[in-house]
Motif scaffolding. Structure first.
Motif, PDB file in Angstrom:
ATOM      1  N   LEU A 830       5.428  47.591  33.565  1.00 24.50           N
ATOM      2  CA  LEU A 830       4.555  48.774  32.815  1.00 24.50           C
ATOM      3  C   LEU A 830       5.309  48.639  31.366  1.00 24.50           C
ATOM      4  O   LEU A 830       3.700  49.220  30.428  1.00 24.50           O
ATOM      5  CB  LEU A 830       5.759  49.896  33.203  1.00 24.50           C
ATOM      6  N   VAL A 831       5.588  47.804  30.429  1.00 24.87           N
ATOM      7  CA  VAL A 831       5.970  47.781  28.740  1.00 24.87           C
ATOM      8  C   VAL A 831       4.798  47.093  29.138  1.00 24.87           C
ATOM      9  O   VAL A 831       3.795  46.775  27.751  1.00 24.87           O
ATOM     10  CB  VAL A 831       7.417  47.492  28.959  1.00 24.87           C
ATOM     11  N   LYS A 832       4.919  45.920  29.730  1.00 29.41           N
ATOM     12  CA  LYS A 832       3.479  45.158  29.277  1.00 29.41           C
ATOM     13  C   LYS A 832       2.309  45.359  29.803  1.00 29.41           C
ATOM     14  O   LYS A 832       1.569  45.120  28.230  1.00 29.41           O
ATOM     15  CB  LYS A 832       3.751  43.793  30.041  1.00 29.41           C
ATOM     16  N   GLN A 833       2.181  46.580  30.442  1.00 36.92           N
ATOM     17  CA  GLN A 833       0.466  46.937  30.387  1.00 36.92           C
ATOM     18  C   GLN A 833       0.787  48.376  29.377  1.00 36.92           C
ATOM     19  O   GLN A 833      -0.627  48.319  28.614  1.00 36.92           O
ATOM     20  CB  GLN A 833       0.556  48.092  31.729  1.00 36.92           C
ATOM     21  N   LEU A 834       1.938  48.864  28.717  1.00 35.62           N
ATOM     22  CA  LEU A 834       1.549  49.840  27.775  1.00 35.62           C
ATOM     23  C   LEU A 834       2.061  49.374  26.521  1.00 35.62           C
ATOM     24  O   LEU A 834       0.718  49.349  25.692  1.00 35.62           O
ATOM     25  CB  LEU A 834       3.294  50.769  27.786  1.00 35.62           C
ATOM     26  N   LEU A 835       2.304  47.951  26.302  1.00 36.25           N
ATOM     27  CA  LEU A 835       2.330  47.454  25.053  1.00 36.25           C
ATOM     28  C   LEU A 835       1.159  46.511  24.796  1.00 36.25           C
ATOM     29  O   LEU A 835       1.495  45.015  24.012  1.00 36.25           O
ATOM     30  CB  LEU A 835       3.480  46.514  24.191  1.00 36.25           C
ATOM     31  N   SER A 836      -0.285  46.157  25.583  1.00 38.49           N
ATOM     32  CA  SER A 836      -1.292  45.098  26.116  1.00 38.49           C
ATOM     33  C   SER A 836      -0.298  43.366  25.939  1.00 38.49           C
ATOM     34  O   SER A 836      -0.662  43.155  25.111  1.00 38.49           O
ATOM     35  CB  SER A 836      -1.493  45.146  24.436  1.00 38.49           C
ATOM     36  N   GLY A 837       0.483  43.265  26.686  1.00 40.11           N
ATOM     37  CA  GLY A 837       1.052  42.139  26.927  1.00 40.11           C
ATOM     38  C   GLY A 837       2.356  41.845  26.369  1.00 40.11           C
ATOM     39  O   GLY A 837       2.537  40.889  26.058  1.00 40.11           O
ATOM     40  N   ARG A 838       2.364  42.685  24.756  1.00 40.95           N
ATOM     41  CA  ARG A 838       3.397  42.184  24.338  1.00 40.95           C
ATOM     42  C   ARG A 838       5.047  42.987  25.411  1.00 40.95           C
ATOM     43  O   ARG A 838       4.815  44.131  26.349  1.00 40.95           O
ATOM     44  CB  ARG A 838       3.814  42.702  22.965  1.00 40.95           C
ATOM     45  N   GLY A 839       6.577  42.450  24.820  1.00 43.13           N
ATOM     46  CA  GLY A 839       7.650  42.917  25.599  1.00 43.13           C
ATOM     47  C   GLY A 839       7.865  42.000  26.544  1.00 43.13           C
ATOM     48  O   GLY A 839       7.587  41.348  26.519  1.00 43.13           O
ATOM     49  N   GLY A 840       9.193  42.926  26.837  1.00 40.75           N
ATOM     50  CA  GLY A 840       9.870  41.343  28.196  1.00 40.75           C
ATOM     51  C   GLY A 840      10.967  42.522  28.622  1.00 40.75           C
ATOM     52  O   GLY A 840      11.508  43.666  28.103  1.00 40.75           O
ATOM     53  N   GLY A 841      11.195  41.387  30.131  1.00 41.89           N
ATOM     54  CA  GLY A 841      12.518  42.536  30.410  1.00 41.89           C
ATOM     55  C   GLY A 841      12.482  42.121  31.913  1.00 41.89           C
ATOM     56  O   GLY A 841      12.062  40.993  32.055  1.00 41.89           O
ATOM     57  N   ASN A 842      12.894  43.303  32.112  1.00 48.18           N
ATOM     58  CA  ASN A 842      13.566  43.448  34.498  1.00 48.18           C
ATOM     59  C   ASN A 842      12.396  43.948  34.785  1.00 48.18           C
ATOM     60  O   ASN A 842      12.187  45.050  34.543  1.00 48.18           O
ATOM     61  CB  ASN A 842      14.325  42.465  34.238  1.00 48.18           C
TER      62      ASN A 842
END
Length: 868
Positions: A830-842
Motif C-alpha cells: 500500500l505504501v509503495k502504491q501510495l508513494l509511487s514506489g518509494r517507502g518500505g516495510g512489511n
C-alpha cells in the motif's frame, strides 16, 4: 627434551668452555638503519666483528630472539618457514677459529644426554663446507666425521652474510639424517627435508659491500681479526630431540596450533604426510595462526605496538593474518583471548618476563583485534563489491585506485587486499596503489614542513658542517645566516649556531626572535629536516634577511619556561601512571607545548574518576617534593640496564641522554628541555582522559600558570553555579542530582499526559472509522508521532481487518491488522502504491516520505483499500 632445557644445556656447555653468557638483545634492532628487527644471533656483536668497538669478552654465547619477515607469505605453506625463531650462538672475537669451533659443536651434538649433551647419533650427522675450504674438511675428519659425509657446496649455500653490507665468511653446516620416511638417501644435496640442517658454523673473516644478492656481493677485505659466529637453530634442534616432524609440532608451538584446531573444529595433519609440502588450506592456516600468535606475543613483549609503518606495521600485519586465518577456518569469536595465553604458557619457561608483563601484552593485543574486526567487516564488503565489479568488467586485476580507497578510507591494509584477491584468482594493480601512496605522502610532507627539499639542506650541511646547537646551554646566540629559502613574508633560515629547540621527542619547537640592524623576524617553527641541521621558519616583521648577515637569535624565555614545565610534567605523569596502574601503562607517544601536555599510553578501558584523581595526586606530590631533575649521557646498554624507559619503535644512538626525576623515580631516554627541580613545574591539573585507539588511552593536562588558570576557571564556574542554586560549593553534587531526578520525574509526567491525550485522539479516530467492503479504514493527519498513533489505532481493532493511514509532517505511515493481511492487504504494498514506489516495510507496518497534500494522500489510500 623441552625447548627451554635445550637452551639451558647449550649455554651451560659454552659457559663451561669459558664463554661469557650474554642475554638476548630485544627484537627491535637498535642502532642499525638497515634492520627493523634482529634477524640473526650475531647482530648485537657486529661492532666487535668489524673492529668498531672493543668487546668486553673474548668469547661469548647467547640464545638470541630473531624475526625474519621477507618470506612472511610463505609461512605455513611449508613446515620450515617461520617468522619468530631462536638462534643459539657461540662467538669468538679474534680468539679461537675453525680448529676449536668445529670440535665444540661436535662435542655438544653427540655427547650423551645423561652427560649434558644432545645425544645425536654421530653416524647420522653430515657436514657441508665451502667449495675450497680444505682446512675445514681436515678438521672434520680429525673430529671423527668420515669423508663420505662431508659435502662441498657453493656461495649460495656455504658463504654466510646478513644480506647487507658487513661481516661475512665461509661456513660449515651440520645436518641430521631423519631417515628414509622423510625422503631420498644421498645427503643434503639430495633432500634437505630428510637431512635437516641444525647448526651453521660461520668462519667470519671478510667484510663485504655492494650486496645485490646472496651470491652477488663484493669482498672489501679482511676483518681486523678472524672471528667465529655459529648458530644452532633452537626450533630445529627441538624438533629432532622431541621426535616431531617440524617446528610447528614442538612444545613451544604445537599447543597454540592445537587450541586453534580445537576452536575451529579442524584436525591438523590428516591431509599430508610428514615429509610432504603440507599445503592443504586448513593445515596452512593453522600453522600461520600458531607462528603469528607466538611472534606477536614476543614482539609485544619487547615493546612493539601495532602501527601503520615500520616495526608496528609488521606486528599489525602478522596479528591480522592470524585473526583472519581463524575466521577463514570458521571461528568468528575473539581469537587472541583464546590463543595468546596458550602462547604465553609455552614461552614463559624460557622467558619468564612474558608472564610478569602479560597484562600489558594482552591489552595491546586484544585492543588491536577489536579494531581489526571492525575494519574487516567494513573493508571486506567493499572489497567483495570490487571483486565482483572486476570480474563483470572482464578484468584480471583490481585497480590501484580501489586498493588505495580501501586503504585510505576504510583502513583496509594493502597486504590483506592482495591476499584476498589472490584467493579469488585476481591480481591487484600494486604499482598504481604505490604511486597513489607516494603522492599522498608527498602532499602530507609538503603540508607538514613547508621547507626546501632535502638536497638543498644537504648542500648547506656539506658546505658548513653541523649546526652548533646550543638549546641546552643558552637562550640566545650571535649567529651567521648560512642560507635562506623562499621569498616574501615567511622564509626558512639556516644559522651557523642556534639556541632554538627543534621539534622532536613530542616537544614543540621554541618561539622567539631573530634581530639585526635591518631585521626583526618572528621564529614560528624550528625543525631538524636532516640530521645535524636546524631549519628555522620565520615571519619577517621588519627589514630583510640575507646570506652572510649576522643576527641575534633569542628564544622567548616565557615560552621556554612553559615548555620545560610541560615536558617535565609529561615525565611526572608517566611515572605517576606506572605507579598507580602498574608497569604495563607504558607511554606510546606524547606531545607538549608551553603549559600543555598529552600522553598516550597502553591501557584498555577508561580510568575511573578515583583513579584519575589518584594519578593527579601522585604527580602533584612528586612536584611538591621538589625532586632533583638531572641529565646523564650513558651508553645505550647501560641506560637500559639501569631501567631507563625508551619509546619503543624509536632508534637511539649508542650514547643516549637520560633524564632522571628523583633518581630512579622517573628515568627516561629523552632529548627535551626540562626544569632543574620538580617544584618548578608549579602545579599540574589533568583536564581529560580518552581512548585514542585499540588498547591506547590519552591523558591531557596543564602545568604551571596554565594549571592555575584552569583551576581558577573551575573555581569560578563552581562559584557561579553555587550562587544560582543558592547552595554551598560542597552541596552542589547533591543539589544537581536532585535537580536531575526532578527533571526525569517531570519528563515521565509529561509523557503520561501525552499518552492520555493520544488515547483520547485514538478513541475519536476509531469512532470515525469507515467500512470499505468489510475492511475498516482510518485516515488521519497529526503533528505528533505518526508511527505510535498508527499502532495505537490498529490495536483498537483487534481481530477485525483494518487499515490505518497517518500523515505526520512529511512522512506517510500505513499499519494493518493480521486479519487485513489475511485478506491480502500488505502495508508495504500500500505504501509503495501510495508513494509511487518509494517507502518500505512489511505486511504489518510500512512508511515513506510523503509528497503532496495530506488530504489527497489519505483519499488515495482509502481508494486503494476500497479497491482491494
Amino acid at each position: 627434551m623441552r625447548t627451554a632445557e635445550i637452551k639451558r644445556r647449550y649455554l651451560a656447555h659454552f659457559e663451561a668452555h669459558g664463554h661469557a653468557v650474554v642475554p638476548s638483545a630485544p627484537l627491535p634492532a637498535v642502532g642499525d638503519p638497515n634492520l627493523l628487527f634482529v634477524a640473526a644471533g650475531m647482530v648485537q656483536f657486529v661492532p666487535y666483528f668489524l673492529g668498531q668497538q672493543t668487546p668486553p669478552y673474548a668469547t661469548a654465547t647467547s640464545v638470541q630472539k630473531c624475526i625474519r619477515t621477507p618470506d612472511i607469505d610463505e609461512v605455513g605453506k611449508t613446515s620450515r618457514h617461520g617468522t619468530f625463531f631462536q638462534m643459539n650462538g657461540n662467538f669468538s672475537f679474534g680468539d679461537y677459529f675453525k680448529a676449536d669451533a668445529i670440535p665444540l659443536a661436535w662435542e655438544l651434538s653427540t655427547k650423551p644426554i645423561d652427560q649434558g649433551g644432545f645425544g645425536l647419533d654421530p653416524e647420522r650427522i653430515w657436514a657441508t663446507v665451502y667449495l675450497d675450504d680444505d682446512e675445514a674438511i681436515d678438521i672434520w675428519k680429525r673430529t671423527g666425521l668420515p669423508a663420505d659425509r662431508i659435502v662441498r657446496r657453493g656461495r649460495s649455500d656455504n658463504f654466510w652474510s646478513m644480506g647487507i653490507p658487513g661481516p661475512a665468511g665461509p661456513c660449515s653446516e651440520l645436518y641430521y639424517d631423519r631417515g628414509p620416511a622423510y625422503g631420498a638417501e644421498g645427503g643434503p644435496e639430495v633432500d634437505e627435508d630428510r637431512y635437516l640442517e641444525f647448526w651453521n658454523l660461520v668462519f667470519m673473516q671478510y667484510e663485504i659491500a655492494d650486496v645485490v644478492s646472496k651470491e652477488d656481493f663484493r669482498i672489501v677485505g679482511d676483518l681486523p681479526a678472524r672471528n667465529i659466529d655459529t648458530g644452532m637453530g633452537l626450533e630445529r634442534m627441538a624438533s629432532l630431540l622431541q621426535g616431531v616432524d617440524n617446528l610447528y609440532e614442538i612444545d613451544e608451538v604445537r599447543p597454540i596450533l592445537s587450541r586453534a584446531a580445537e576452536l575451529t573444529g579442524k584436525t591438523y595433519g590428516v591431509h599430508s604426510g610428514p615429509a610432504a609440502a603440507q599445503s592443504h588450506p586448513d593445515d596452512v592456516r593453522l600453522r600461520v595462526i600458531a607462528d603469528h600468535v607466538r611472534t606477536a606475543l614476543m614482539l609485544i613483549g619487547d615493546g612493539v605496538t601495532p602501527a601503520n609503518e615500520g616495526r608496528g606495521y609488521v606486528l599489525r600485519r602478522i596479528m591480522r593474518r592470524a585473526i583472519r586465518a581463524m575466521r577463514l577456518l570458521g571461528w568468528h569469536g575473539r581469537a587472541l583471548p583464546e590463543l595468546l595465553p596458550v602462547a604465553r604458557d609455552c614461552m614463559a619457561p624460557s622467558y619468564p618476563e612474558l608472564a610478569k608483563e602479560f597484562d600489558r601484552i594482552e591489552q595491546t593485543a586484544y585492543g588491536e583485534e577489536e579494531t581489526f574486526l571492525g575494519t574487516l567487516r567494513a573493508g571486506t564488503t567493499i572489497l567483495d563489491t570490487a571483486i565482483a565489479e572486476t570480474r563483470a568488467a572482464g578484468r584480471s586485476a583490481i585497480t590501484g585506485e580501489k586498493a588505495f580507497q580501501l586503504h585510505d578510507t576504510y583502513g583496509f591494509p594493502i597486504d590483506l587486499t592482495l591476499e584476498i584477491a589472490d584467493e579469488q584468482g585476481l591480481d591487484v594493480d600494486a604499482d598504481g596503489f604505490r604511486a597513489l601512496m607516494a603522492e599522498q605522502r608527498a602532499r602530507a610532507k609538503a603540508r607538514k614542513t613547508g621547507h626546501a627539499d632535502l638536497s638543498a639542506y644537504r648542500t648547506v650541511l656539506d658546505a658548513h658542517g653541523p649546526t652548533d646547537w646550543l638549546a641546552y646551554e643558552t637562550l640566545e646566540t650571535e649567529s651567521r645566516v648560512l642560507a635562506v629559502w623562499g621569498a616574501g613574508e615567511i622564509v626558512t633560515v639556516a644559522l651557523d649556531r642556534s639556541p632554538f629547540y627543534a621539534e622532536s621527542g613530542g616537544q614543540d619547537s621554541d618561539a622567539g626572535l631573530l634581530t639585526g640592524p635591518n631585521l626583526r623576524a618572528e621564529v614560528i617553527d624550528v625543525q631538524r629536516p636532516i640530521k645535524n641541521l636546524i631549519a628555522h621558519t620565520v615571519r619577517i616583521l621588519d627589514g630583510t634577511i640575507a646570506v652572510g648577515d649576522t643576527v641575534h637569535a633569542q628564544v622567548d624565555p616565557e615560552w621556554r619556561t612553559g615548555a620545560r614545565q610541560a615536558h617535565s610534567g609529561t615525565h611526572v605523569v608517566h611515572a605517576a601512571l606506572r605507579q598507580v596502574l602498574g608497569p604495563g601503562a607504558l607511554q606510546s607517544g606524547s606531545y607538549n607545548r608551553p603549559g600543555y601536555l598529552r600522553l598516550d599510553f597502553a591501557w584498555r578501558g577508561g580510568l575511573s574518576d578515583a583513579t584519575r584523581s589518584e594519578v593527579e595526586e601522585v604527580a602533584n606530590l612528586a612536584i611538591r617534593r621538589d625532586l632533583p631533575v638531572g641529565v646523564r649521557y650513558l651508553p645505550l646498554d647501560q641506560a637500559r640496564a639501569e631501567g631507563a624507559l625508551a619509546l619503543f619503535g624509536e632508534t637511539y644512538d649508542e650514547t643516549v641522554r637520560v633524564v632522571e626525576i628523583g633518581g630512579d623515580w622517573s628515568r627516561e631516554l629523552c632529548g627535551g628541555t626540562h626544569v632543574d627541580r620538580s617544584a618548578q613545574i608549579g602545579s599540574l591539573a589533568i583536564t581529560g582522559e580518552q581512548s585514542v585507539g585499540a588498547g591506547q588511552r590519552r591523558i591531557e593536562a596543564v602545568t604551571g600558570i596554565e594549571a592555575f588558570r584552569y583551576l581558577a576557571r573551575e573555581r569560578d564556574l563552581v562559584g557561579r553555579l553555587a550562587a544560582q542554586l543558592k547552595a554551598r560549593p560542597e552541596e552542589l553534587p547533591e543539589r544537581v542530582t536532585a535537580l536531575l531526578a526532578r527533571m526525569k520525574q517531570v519528563e515521565r509526567e509529561a509523557g503520561d499526559l501525552r499518552d492520555r491525550i493520544l488515547d483520547l485522539d485514538v478513541a475519536e479516530y476509531t469512532a470515525g472509522a469507515l467500512d470499505l467492503g468489510g475492511i475498516t479504514y482510518v485516515g488521519v493527519t497529526t503533528t505528533g508521532d505518526g508511527r505510535k498513533l498508527a499502532e495505537k489505532v490498529r490495536d483498537r481493532f483487534g481481530n477485525r481487518p483494518a487499515v490505518i493511514g497517518v500523515i505526520a509532517g512529511s512522512g506517510a505511515v500505513v499499519a494493518t491488522t493480521p486479519a487485513a493481511a489475511e485478506r491480502g492487504l500488505s502495508a508495504a504494498d500500500l505504501v509503495k502504491q501510495l508513494l509511487s514506489g518509494r517507502g518500505g516495510g512489511n505486511d504489518a507496518f510500512a512508511q515513506g516520505k510523503a509528497t503532496g497534500s495530506p488530504a489527497e494522500l489519505l483519499t488515495r489510500l482509502r481508494d486503494l483499500v476500497a479497491a482491494a
